[in-house]
Design a protein around this motif. Structure first.
Motif, PDB file in Angstrom:
ATOM      1  N   VAL A 177       0.847  -1.189   0.000  1.00  0.00           N
ATOM      2  CA  VAL A 177       0.000   0.000   0.000  1.00  0.00           C
ATOM      3  C   VAL A 177       0.889   1.247   0.000  1.00  0.00           C
ATOM      4  N   VAL A 178       0.637   2.165  -0.938  1.00  0.00           N
ATOM      5  CA  VAL A 178       1.438   3.382  -1.062  1.00  0.00           C
ATOM      6  C   VAL A 178       0.531   4.587  -1.244  1.00  0.00           C
ATOM      7  N   GLU A 179       1.060   5.762  -0.949  1.00  0.00           N
ATOM      8  CA  GLU A 179       0.388   6.999  -1.323  1.00  0.00           C
ATOM      9  C   GLU A 179       0.612   7.191  -2.822  1.00  0.00           C
ATOM     10  N   ALA A 180      -0.453   7.454  -3.556  1.00  0.00           N
ATOM     11  CA  ALA A 180      -0.355   7.556  -5.017  1.00  0.00           C
ATOM     12  C   ALA A 180       0.547   8.716  -5.429  1.00  0.00           C
ATOM     13  N   GLU A 181       1.296   8.508  -6.493  1.00  0.00           N
ATOM     14  CA  GLU A 181       2.095   9.565  -7.105  1.00  0.00           C
ATOM     15  C   GLU A 181       1.642   9.722  -8.557  1.00  0.00           C
ATOM     16  N   ASP A 182       1.785  10.929  -9.069  1.00  0.00           N
ATOM     17  CA  ASP A 182       1.331  11.208 -10.426  1.00  0.00           C
ATOM     18  C   ASP A 182       2.053  10.315 -11.429  1.00  0.00           C
ATOM     19  N   ARG A 183       1.272   9.712 -12.311  1.00  0.00           N
ATOM     20  CA  ARG A 183       1.742   8.832 -13.395  1.00  0.00           C
ATOM     21  C   ARG A 183       2.368   7.526 -12.894  1.00  0.00           C
ATOM     22  N   MET A 184       2.075   7.170 -11.661  1.00  0.00           N
ATOM     23  CA  MET A 184       2.544   5.892 -11.126  1.00  0.00           C
ATOM     24  C   MET A 184       1.744   4.750 -11.772  1.00  0.00           C
ATOM     25  N   PRO A 185       2.403   3.747 -12.368  1.00  0.00           N
ATOM     26  CA  PRO A 185       1.668   2.632 -12.990  1.00  0.00           C
ATOM     27  C   PRO A 185       0.920   1.810 -11.940  1.00  0.00           C
ATOM     28  N   LEU A 186      -0.270   1.333 -12.295  1.00  0.00           N
ATOM     29  CA  LEU A 186      -1.050   0.481 -11.407  1.00  0.00           C
ATOM     30  C   LEU A 186      -0.601  -0.971 -11.560  1.00  0.00           C
ATOM     31  N   ARG A 187      -0.262  -1.587 -10.448  1.00  0.00           N
ATOM     32  CA  ARG A 187       0.245  -2.961 -10.480  1.00  0.00           C
ATOM     33  C   ARG A 187      -0.614  -3.868  -9.614  1.00  0.00           C
ATOM     34  N   PRO A 188      -0.841  -5.126 -10.038  1.00  0.00           N
ATOM     35  CA  PRO A 188      -1.586  -6.072  -9.205  1.00  0.00           C
ATOM     36  C   PRO A 188      -0.915  -6.226  -7.839  1.00  0.00           C
ATOM     37  N   GLY A 189      -1.738  -6.507  -6.829  1.00  0.00           N
ATOM     38  CA  GLY A 189      -1.195  -6.694  -5.489  1.00  0.00           C
ATOM     39  C   GLY A 189      -0.807  -5.402  -4.797  1.00  0.00           C
ATOM     40  N   HIS A 190      -1.134  -4.265  -5.410  1.00  0.00           N
ATOM     41  CA  HIS A 190      -0.800  -2.957  -4.843  1.00  0.00           C
ATOM     42  C   HIS A 190      -2.070  -2.132  -4.641  1.00  0.00           C
ATOM     43  N   ALA A 191      -2.055  -1.282  -3.619  1.00  0.00           N
ATOM     44  CA  ALA A 191      -3.150  -0.341  -3.377  1.00  0.00           C
ATOM     45  C   ALA A 191      -2.585   1.065  -3.337  1.00  0.00           C
ATOM     46  N   TYR A 192      -3.337   2.018  -3.881  1.00  0.00           N
ATOM     47  CA  TYR A 192      -2.874   3.393  -4.053  1.00  0.00           C
ATOM     48  C   TYR A 192      -3.856   4.342  -3.364  1.00  0.00           C
ATOM     49  N   VAL A 193      -3.392   5.042  -2.324  1.00  0.00           N
ATOM     50  CA  VAL A 193      -4.227   5.968  -1.557  1.00  0.00           C
ATOM     51  C   VAL A 193      -4.074   7.368  -2.142  1.00  0.00           C
ATOM     52  N   ALA A 194      -5.196   8.018  -2.454  1.00  0.00           N
ATOM     53  CA  ALA A 194      -5.157   9.386  -2.968  1.00  0.00           C
ATOM     54  C   ALA A 194      -4.456  10.290  -1.969  1.00  0.00           C
ATOM     55  N   ARG A 195      -3.559  11.137  -2.459  1.00  0.00           N
ATOM     56  CA  ARG A 195      -2.843  12.070  -1.590  1.00  0.00           C
ATOM     57  C   ARG A 195      -3.814  13.137  -1.081  1.00  0.00           C
ATOM     58  N   GLY A 196      -3.679  13.505   0.184  1.00  0.00           N
ATOM     59  CA  GLY A 196      -4.517  14.550   0.761  1.00  0.00           C
ATOM     60  C   GLY A 196      -4.442  15.835  -0.041  1.00  0.00           C
ATOM     61  N   ASP A 197      -5.593  16.436  -0.321  1.00  0.00           N
ATOM     62  CA  ASP A 197      -5.731  17.685  -1.067  1.00  0.00           C
ATOM     63  C   ASP A 197      -5.466  17.525  -2.564  1.00  0.00           C
ATOM     64  N   TYR A 198      -5.442  16.285  -3.073  1.00  0.00           N
ATOM     65  CA  TYR A 198      -5.288  16.033  -4.512  1.00  0.00           C
ATOM     66  C   TYR A 198      -6.360  15.047  -4.960  1.00  0.00           C
ATOM     67  N   HIS A 199      -6.910  15.267  -6.141  1.00  0.00           N
ATOM     68  CA  HIS A 199      -7.790  14.272  -6.746  1.00  0.00           C
ATOM     69  C   HIS A 199      -6.947  13.147  -7.343  1.00  0.00           C
ATOM     70  N   LEU A 200      -7.449  11.933  -7.233  1.00  0.00           N
ATOM     71  CA  LEU A 200      -6.822  10.778  -7.872  1.00  0.00           C
ATOM     72  C   LEU A 200      -7.738  10.280  -8.978  1.00  0.00           C
ATOM     73  N   ARG A 201      -7.188  10.142 -10.169  1.00  0.00           N
ATOM     74  CA  ARG A 201      -7.899   9.551 -11.300  1.00  0.00           C
ATOM     75  C   ARG A 201      -7.093   8.375 -11.833  1.00  0.00           C
ATOM     76  N   VAL A 202      -7.778   7.486 -12.553  1.00  0.00           N
ATOM     77  CA  VAL A 202      -7.104   6.404 -13.274  1.00  0.00           C
ATOM     78  C   VAL A 202      -7.144   6.760 -14.758  1.00  0.00           C
TER      79      VAL A 202
END
Length: 348
Positions: free
Chosen positions: A211-236
């Motif tokens: 589990v990680v805090e999402a970063e811009d343009r970070m690839p989505l990988r199986p077995g991983h979870a991405y938490v939207a950063r506070g004060d930022y929208h997260l899109r796929v």
């Protein structure tokens, strides 16, 4: 009926600010203040408040130790008042695990420009706390978990989760049951900047997933979870044939940034019927519109049931607007998501 609040803080200045902010609206009444947990214990007995605001760092007894005793002996809705530091973030997450409903970042002396916004947010959280079911929540902690052996899915599948008040524990309940063969998980939890990194790190300690805090343009990988950063929208988004995180600082959506609506809408457009989604406990209506778009695009969607939600606001609106295929208690949501993913795999 007014909401009776007890303010507990060793700082006279913070007590004054909190009392002033809370009494701006007529539906909230501050029935008393306390300077430490010993004082608070007596005031709670005398005044029987509906909600307690609680500082962590106080003399005579640490706020966390007091919270643990309070939730065990006399479950009461508590909103923590936290410092915007690494230590403060860690202790705040522990407080939420111990049963606190929500938290606010402690206002600084120079917060004059943002004091009105702080006060409005505080009052909203007090109202949500007053409506929360902390007694039922402590009983649900012992609910039997539904074992999930596999959540394998075809390449390109995504799990999307949105939550607000009470979501820290609800997300933990879902993610700790997800096996490492699951597709990427993207999460929008209403939380300010400075806390989401520690939230992701805490989940990473507890889960089989990474589990990680999402970063811009970070690839989505199986077995991983991405938490939207506070004060930022997260899109796929999909670029160069890969699903990736996209972080933006554009306008608030449904009153929030990050917003579950923004995340769900992007998943509906980019992933369509290969997605599964869950909307968990929280106040307000964020997520209902986006989750309906996911369902309309062919995704399986589930909402947390009223019996298991600390605050049945977001899941209720989603259910009423036809955004969820079904509702389920939080301890069963991971299994429902895995089952839907299994159907995708069988069909592929």
């Amino acid at each position: 009926m007014s909401i009776k609040v007890l303010v507990v803080d060793d700082s006279a200045l913070i007590r004054e600010v909190l009392v002033r902010m809370l009494t701006r609206d007529s539906d909230i009444v501050v029935v008393g203040t306390a300077v430490d947990p010993i004082d608070a214990r007596e005031k709670i007995k005398q005044l029987n408040p509906d909600v307690v605001t609680l500082d962590i760092e106080m003399p005579n007894m640490n706020g966390l130790a007091f919270l643990e005793k309070l939730m065990r002996l006399r479950p009461t809705p508590v909103v923590m008042v936290s410092t915007l530091t690494r230590k403060g973030a860690n202790e705040t997450l522990l407080a939420l695990e111990l049963g606190a409903v929500d938290f606010v970042a402690k206002p600084s002396v120079d917060l004059t420009g943002g004091l009105e916004a702080f006060g409005a947010g505080l009052r909203d959280k007090i109202r949500a706390a007053a409506r929360s079911d902390v007694r039922g929540n402590s009983a649900r902690a012992d609910a039997p978990k539904v074992a999930v052996r596999t959540a394998a899915a075809p390449e390109g599948a995504v799990i999307a989760i949105g939550a607000s008040t009470g979501g820290v524990e609800a997300i933990r309940a879902v993610l700790t049951q997800m096996p490492v063969d699951c597709p990427p998980v993207v999460i929008a939890q209403h939380m300010p900047a400075g806390f989401t990194n520690r939230f992701a790190a805490r989940l990473d300690e507890l889960c089989a997933l990474t589990v990680v805090e999402a970063e811009d343009r970070m690839p989505l990988r199986p077995g991983h979870a991405y938490v939207a950063r506070g004060d930022y929208h997260l899109r796929v988004e999909r670029s160069s044939g890969q699903l990736k995180c996209r972080l933006t600082h554009d306008e608030l959506e449904s009153g929030h940034r990050p917003s579950a609506d923004v995340l769900f809408e992007s998943v509906a457009k980019t992933v369509g019927p290969m997605a599964v989604g869950a909307i968990l406990t929280g106040m307000g209506r964020d997520g209902a519109r986006g989750l309906k778009l996911m369902r309309d695009a062919g995704a399986y969607t589930v909402g947390q049931s009223q019996s298991s939600a600390l605050v049945y606001g977001m899941p209720r609106v989603a259910f009423e607007e036809g955004a969820v295929v079904e509702q389920a208690p939080v301890e069963a949501i991971a299994a429902r998501l895995a089952n839907a993913l299994g159907k995708l795999k069988s069909a592929a």
